[in-house]
Design a protein around this motif. Structure first.
Motif, PDB file in Angstrom:
ATOM      1  N   ASN A  56       0.852  -1.183   0.000  1.00 57.16           N
ATOM      2  CA  ASN A  56       0.000   0.000   0.000  1.00 57.16           C
ATOM      3  C   ASN A  56       0.895   1.242   0.000  1.00 57.16           C
ATOM      4  O   ASN A  56       2.125   1.128   0.045  1.00 57.16           O
ATOM      5  CB  ASN A  56      -0.966   0.003   1.193  1.00 57.16           C
ATOM      6  N   TYR A  57       0.278   2.411  -0.053  1.00 53.86           N
ATOM      7  CA  TYR A  57       1.059   3.640  -0.196  1.00 53.86           C
ATOM      8  C   TYR A  57       1.915   3.921   1.033  1.00 53.86           C
ATOM      9  O   TYR A  57       3.044   4.417   0.910  1.00 53.86           O
ATOM     10  CB  TYR A  57       0.125   4.817  -0.474  1.00 53.86           C
ATOM     11  N   ARG A  58       1.423   3.598   2.215  1.00 53.96           N
ATOM     12  CA  ARG A  58       2.222   3.808   3.419  1.00 53.96           C
ATOM     13  C   ARG A  58       3.496   2.967   3.360  1.00 53.96           C
ATOM     14  O   ARG A  58       4.601   3.464   3.607  1.00 53.96           O
ATOM     15  CB  ARG A  58       1.409   3.463   4.668  1.00 53.96           C
ATOM     16  N   GLU A  59       3.334   1.693   3.030  1.00 55.87           N
ATOM     17  CA  GLU A  59       4.505   0.826   2.922  1.00 55.87           C
ATOM     18  C   GLU A  59       5.428   1.301   1.799  1.00 55.87           C
ATOM     19  O   GLU A  59       6.652   1.185   1.912  1.00 55.87           O
ATOM     20  CB  GLU A  59       4.053  -0.613   2.671  1.00 55.87           C
ATOM     21  N   TRP A  60       4.845   1.830   0.735  1.00 53.15           N
ATOM     22  CA  TRP A  60       5.661   2.308  -0.386  1.00 53.15           C
ATOM     23  C   TRP A  60       6.563   3.454   0.020  1.00 53.15           C
ATOM     24  O   TRP A  60       7.707   3.527  -0.421  1.00 53.15           O
ATOM     25  CB  TRP A  60       4.756   2.736  -1.538  1.00 53.15           C
ATOM     26  N   THR A  61       6.082   4.378   0.882  1.00 55.40           N
ATOM     27  CA  THR A  61       6.919   5.509   1.290  1.00 55.40           C
ATOM     28  C   THR A  61       8.137   5.030   2.075  1.00 55.40           C
ATOM     29  O   THR A  61       9.243   5.561   1.899  1.00 55.40           O
ATOM     30  CB  THR A  61       6.112   6.511   2.137  1.00 55.40           C
ATOM     31  N   ARG A  99      -2.408  14.827   4.925  1.00 55.93           N
ATOM     32  CA  ARG A  99      -2.985  16.155   4.773  1.00 55.93           C
ATOM     33  C   ARG A  99      -3.640  16.327   3.409  1.00 55.93           C
ATOM     34  O   ARG A  99      -4.772  16.804   3.309  1.00 55.93           O
ATOM     35  CB  ARG A  99      -1.909  17.225   4.947  1.00 55.93           C
ATOM     36  N   VAL A 100      -2.934  15.980   2.338  1.00 54.11           N
ATOM     37  CA  VAL A 100      -3.451  16.261   1.004  1.00 54.11           C
ATOM     38  C   VAL A 100      -4.575  15.303   0.610  1.00 54.11           C
ATOM     39  O   VAL A 100      -5.556  15.714  -0.007  1.00 54.11           O
ATOM     40  CB  VAL A 100      -2.317  16.253  -0.038  1.00 54.11           C
ATOM     41  N   TRP A 101      -4.435  14.014   0.989  1.00 56.38           N
ATOM     42  CA  TRP A 101      -5.450  13.047   0.592  1.00 56.38           C
ATOM     43  C   TRP A 101      -6.579  12.948   1.607  1.00 56.38           C
ATOM     44  O   TRP A 101      -7.680  12.476   1.279  1.00 56.38           O
ATOM     45  CB  TRP A 101      -4.814  11.673   0.396  1.00 56.38           C
ATOM     46  N   ALA A 102      -6.321  13.350   2.833  1.00 56.80           N
ATOM     47  CA  ALA A 102      -7.317  13.297   3.904  1.00 56.80           C
ATOM     48  C   ALA A 102      -7.819  11.864   4.130  1.00 56.80           C
ATOM     49  O   ALA A 102      -8.997  11.623   4.392  1.00 56.80           O
ATOM     50  CB  ALA A 102      -8.487  14.241   3.623  1.00 56.80           C
ATOM     51  N   ILE A 103      -6.903  10.925   4.015  1.00 51.27           N
ATOM     52  CA  ILE A 103      -7.180   9.529   4.305  1.00 51.27           C
ATOM     53  C   ILE A 103      -5.862   8.893   4.717  1.00 51.27           C
ATOM     54  O   ILE A 103      -4.782   9.351   4.295  1.00 51.27           O
ATOM     55  CB  ILE A 103      -7.776   8.816   3.066  1.00 51.27           C
ATOM     56  N   ALA A 104      -5.909   7.865   5.535  1.00 54.44           N
ATOM     57  CA  ALA A 104      -4.683   7.195   5.962  1.00 54.44           C
ATOM     58  C   ALA A 104      -4.010   6.524   4.771  1.00 54.44           C
ATOM     59  O   ALA A 104      -4.673   5.805   4.003  1.00 54.44           O
ATOM     60  CB  ALA A 104      -5.001   6.162   7.040  1.00 54.44           C
ATOM     61  N   PRO A 105      -2.709   6.736   4.555  1.00 52.23           N
ATOM     62  CA  PRO A 105      -2.006   6.148   3.401  1.00 52.23           C
ATOM     63  C   PRO A 105      -2.076   4.633   3.332  1.00 52.23           C
ATOM     64  O   PRO A 105      -1.933   4.070   2.248  1.00 52.23           O
ATOM     65  CB  PRO A 105      -0.563   6.628   3.585  1.00 52.23           C
ATOM     66  N   LYS A 106      -2.314   3.965   4.454  1.00 50.74           N
ATOM     67  CA  LYS A 106      -2.398   2.509   4.417  1.00 50.74           C
ATOM     68  C   LYS A 106      -3.628   2.029   3.649  1.00 50.74           C
ATOM     69  O   LYS A 106      -3.719   0.853   3.268  1.00 50.74           O
ATOM     70  CB  LYS A 106      -2.407   1.930   5.834  1.00 50.74           C
ATOM     71  N   MET A 149       6.760  12.425   4.072  1.00 49.85           N
ATOM     72  CA  MET A 149       5.848  11.831   3.114  1.00 49.85           C
ATOM     73  C   MET A 149       4.509  11.400   3.723  1.00 49.85           C
ATOM     74  O   MET A 149       3.451  11.697   3.166  1.00 49.85           O
ATOM     75  CB  MET A 149       6.518  10.631   2.427  1.00 49.85           C
ATOM     76  N   ILE A 150       4.539  10.714   4.846  1.00 53.78           N
ATOM     77  CA  ILE A 150       3.293  10.256   5.449  1.00 53.78           C
ATOM     78  C   ILE A 150       2.487  11.418   6.027  1.00 53.78           C
ATOM     79  O   ILE A 150       1.270  11.512   5.768  1.00 53.78           O
ATOM     80  CB  ILE A 150       3.567   9.168   6.506  1.00 53.78           C
ATOM     81  N   PRO A 151       3.098  12.344   6.782  1.00 51.79           N
ATOM     82  CA  PRO A 151       2.311  13.493   7.263  1.00 51.79           C
ATOM     83  C   PRO A 151       1.689  14.297   6.132  1.00 51.79           C
ATOM     84  O   PRO A 151       0.529  14.713   6.224  1.00 51.79           O
ATOM     85  CB  PRO A 151       3.339  14.316   8.046  1.00 51.79           C
ATOM     86  N   PHE A 152       2.451  14.510   5.046  1.00 55.20           N
ATOM     87  CA  PHE A 152       1.895  15.286   3.947  1.00 55.20           C
ATOM     88  C   PHE A 152       0.790  14.513   3.225  1.00 55.20           C
ATOM     89  O   PHE A 152      -0.234  15.087   2.838  1.00 55.20           O
ATOM     90  CB  PHE A 152       2.984  15.686   2.957  1.00 55.20           C
ATOM     91  N   HIS A 180       3.549  20.443   5.233  1.00 56.94           N
ATOM     92  CA  HIS A 180       3.140  19.181   5.847  1.00 56.94           C
ATOM     93  C   HIS A 180       2.840  19.336   7.329  1.00 56.94           C
ATOM     94  O   HIS A 180       2.397  18.381   7.974  1.00 56.94           O
ATOM     95  CB  HIS A 180       4.234  18.121   5.659  1.00 56.94           C
ATOM     96  N   GLU A 181       3.039  20.535   7.881  1.00 57.58           N
ATOM     97  CA  GLU A 181       2.879  20.752   9.325  1.00 57.58           C
ATOM     98  C   GLU A 181       1.410  21.008   9.660  1.00 57.58           C
ATOM     99  O   GLU A 181       0.921  22.133   9.601  1.00 57.58           O
ATOM    100  CB  GLU A 181       3.733  21.934   9.787  1.00 57.58           C
ATOM    101  N   ALA A 182       0.685  19.962  10.036  1.00 59.77           N
ATOM    102  CA  ALA A 182      -0.763  20.047  10.232  1.00 59.77           C
ATOM    103  C   ALA A 182      -1.145  20.979  11.371  1.00 59.77           C
ATOM    104  O   ALA A 182      -2.172  21.656  11.315  1.00 59.77           O
ATOM    105  CB  ALA A 182      -1.335  18.657  10.480  1.00 59.77           C
ATOM    106  N   GLU A 183      -0.364  21.017  12.438  1.00 64.17           N
ATOM    107  CA  GLU A 183      -0.727  21.818  13.599  1.00 64.17           C
ATOM    108  C   GLU A 183      -0.447  23.304  13.392  1.00 64.17           C
ATOM    109  O   GLU A 183      -1.060  24.147  14.042  1.00 64.17           O
ATOM    110  CB  GLU A 183       0.030  21.316  14.840  1.00 64.17           C
ATOM    111  N   GLU A 184       0.456  23.637  12.483  1.00 66.32           N
ATOM    112  CA  GLU A 184       0.846  25.027  12.304  1.00 66.32           C
ATOM    113  C   GLU A 184       0.097  25.729  11.176  1.00 66.32           C
ATOM    114  O   GLU A 184      -0.142  26.937  11.245  1.00 66.32           O
ATOM    115  CB  GLU A 184       2.354  25.108  12.018  1.00 66.32           C
ATOM    116  N   PHE A 185      -0.296  24.988  10.143  1.00 66.05           N
ATOM    117  CA  PHE A 185      -0.911  25.604   8.972  1.00 66.05           C
ATOM    118  C   PHE A 185      -2.168  24.835   8.574  1.00 66.05           C
ATOM    119  O   PHE A 185      -2.155  23.609   8.494  1.00 66.05           O
ATOM    120  CB  PHE A 185       0.058  25.618   7.789  1.00 66.05           C
ATOM    121  N   ILE A 186      -3.244  25.568   8.292  1.00 66.35           N
ATOM    122  CA  ILE A 186      -4.491  24.927   7.892  1.00 66.35           C
ATOM    123  C   ILE A 186      -4.421  24.418   6.461  1.00 66.35           C
ATOM    124  O   ILE A 186      -5.111  23.489   6.080  1.00 66.35           O
ATOM    125  CB  ILE A 186      -5.681  25.905   8.064  1.00 66.35           C
TER     126      ILE A 186
END
Length: 326
Positions: free
Chosen positions: A14-19, A38-45, A32-35, A187-193
Motif C-alpha cells: 500500500n502507499y504507506r509501505e511504499w513511502t 494532509r493532502v489526501w485526507a485519508i490514511a495512506p495505508k 511523506m506520510i504526514p503530507f 506538511h505541518e498540520a498543527e501550524e498551517f491549515i
C-alpha cells in the motif's frame, strides 16, 4: 540510507509501505506520510500507489543523497520542473483557444437526466438532445443523479469511490512579488491549515493588477478527515495567519480581495479497490455508448494536460467511427 543498502527489500502492498520502501524511515515519517495524510485526507495505508508514476522523482543514488545533504542542490527533477504558462488571460486562455475550433458549444446548461435507452440528455433549460455517443466528463459519483436504472453492482462500485474536497482560499494583496516561488507545500498540520499554496503572479505578472500579488491556498478534507474550520471568514483568517507565520505575508499587508471556492470532488483517491470499482463503472457505461473521460470520468489523478489528451483520444476514436458525439 537503509533502502540504498537493501535493494532486495520486500515489495510494498500500500502507499504507506511504499513511502518506507522508497524513501526510508526518516523521510517517510517526517515528510511523506504526514503530507499524504494532509493532502489526501485519508490514511495512506488505505491507498495504493499506482498513481505514483511520473509524479515522484526517480529514486536517488547514494552520491546524489550525500551531495544534497551537504550543499544546496540546484538539480531539477520531477514531471513539472518546467512548464509553459500563458502570458495573457491566465490559464483560461487555453480552453478558450481550443473552443474556437469547436462548433455548437452550449454553456450554462445543467444536466438533469441521461436516458441511455433512448440516447437522450435532458437539461434544466428544458432542452433535450439526442446522441449516438456520449462523452461523459462529470464525476462518476454524480451518475445516480442522472439515471434511475443503474444496476446494483454498479451502484456499489460508485459508492465505493474515494475522493476528497478542497477549499480554495484566494487572497489579493496590495504588494507585488510577495514570493519568488510558483507553489509551496506544507506538511505541518498543527501550524498551517493549508497543505499547498500557489502564487499566480510568479507564472505571469498579468494575472494580477500592477503592484499587487495573489495567493491561492488549498485546504483538503474528506469524510475520513473532516474540515476543522467551516465558516468562510474563519477560513480566510486562518490562511492569512498561516501566511504571516510562514513569513511570506507581512502583518501590515493590505488585503484587497478574498474568495473561497469549494471543489467537490477534488482529488481522486486511489484506495485499494480503486481499479476494481472504476472498471465496473466504465464497463457499464461503455456498454451504453457512454464514454467517461477527463479527471472525473476516467477517475484518475489527472492534470490539465492529461485531461486534454483524454478528450483527444476519445475524439479520435469516435471520428474514426465517423459518428457524431455530444
Amino acid at each position: 540510507m537503509e533502502l540504498l543498502r537493501d535493494p532486495d527489500r520486500p515489495k510494498p502492498q500500500n502507499y504507506r509501505e511504499w513511502t518506507y520502501w522508497r524513501f526510508g524511515k526518516g523521510i517517510a515519517e517526517r515528510l511523506m506520510i504526514p503530507f499524504a495524510e494532509r493532502v489526501w485526507a485519508i490514511a495512506p495505508k488505505h491507498m495504493n500507489f499506482s498513481w505514483i508514476d511520473h509524479r515522484v522523482p526517480p529514486e536517488p543514488n547514494f552520491e546524489t543523497v550525500l551531495r544534497g545533504a551537504f550543499q544546496h542542490e540546484h538539480d531539477r527533477s520531477g514531471f513539472n520542473h518546467e512548464f509553459w504558462y500563458p502570458i495573457e488571460g491566465a490559464i483560461a486562455s487555453l480552453p478558450k483557444a481550443l473552443a474556437k475550433g469547436v462548433k455548437n458549444i452550449y454553456l450554462n446548461h445543467t444536466v438533469t437526466k441521461i436516458d441511455p435507452k433512448n440516447k437522450q440528455v435532458s437539461f434544466d433549460t428544458g432542452k433535450v438532445v439526442g446522441y449516438q455517443n456520449l462523452i461523459y466528463t462529470l464525476s462518476l459519483t454524480h451518475l445516480p443523479h442522472f439515471s434511475d436504472d443503474i444496476p446494483q453492482h454498479v451502484m456499489d462500485a460508485i459508492k465505493g469511490l474515494q475522493f476528497n474536497q478542497i477549499k480554495c482560499v484566494n487572497i489579493g494583496i496590495n504588494r507585488p512579488d510577495i514570493s519568488p516561488y510558483h507553489w509551496l507545500y506544507f506538511h505541518e498540520a498543527e501550524e498551517f491549515i493549508f497543505h499547498r499554496i500557489s502564487f499566480p503572479r510568479s507564472a505571469s505578472a498579468k494575472t494580477c493588477p500592477p503592484g499587487t500579488s495573489s495567493v491561492c491556498y488549498e485546504i483538503s478534507s474528506s469524510k475520513h478527515r473532516p474540515l476543522r474550520v467551516h465558516v468562510r471568514e474563519a477560513l480566510i483568517q486562518a490562511t492569512i495567519d498561516g501566511l504571516v507565520k510562514a513569513k511570506i505575508m507581512r502583518p501590515e499587508d493590505e488585503v484587497l480581495a478574498t474568495d473561497v471556492l469549494n471543489i467537490d470532488p477534488a482529488y481522486v483517491i486511489y484506495d485499494l479497490d480503486h481499479e476494481k470499482n472504476v472498471k465496473t463503472i466504465h464497463d457499464y457505461l461503455m456498454s451504453l455508448d457512454i464514454h467517461p473521460r477527463g479527471r472525473f470520468g476516467d477517475w484518475q489523478y489527472y492534470n490539465m494536460d492529461h485531461s486534454i489528451l483524454s478528450g483527444k483520444r476519445i475524439a479520435d476514436l469516435i471520428n474514426d467511427r465517423d459518428t457524431p458525439a455530444l
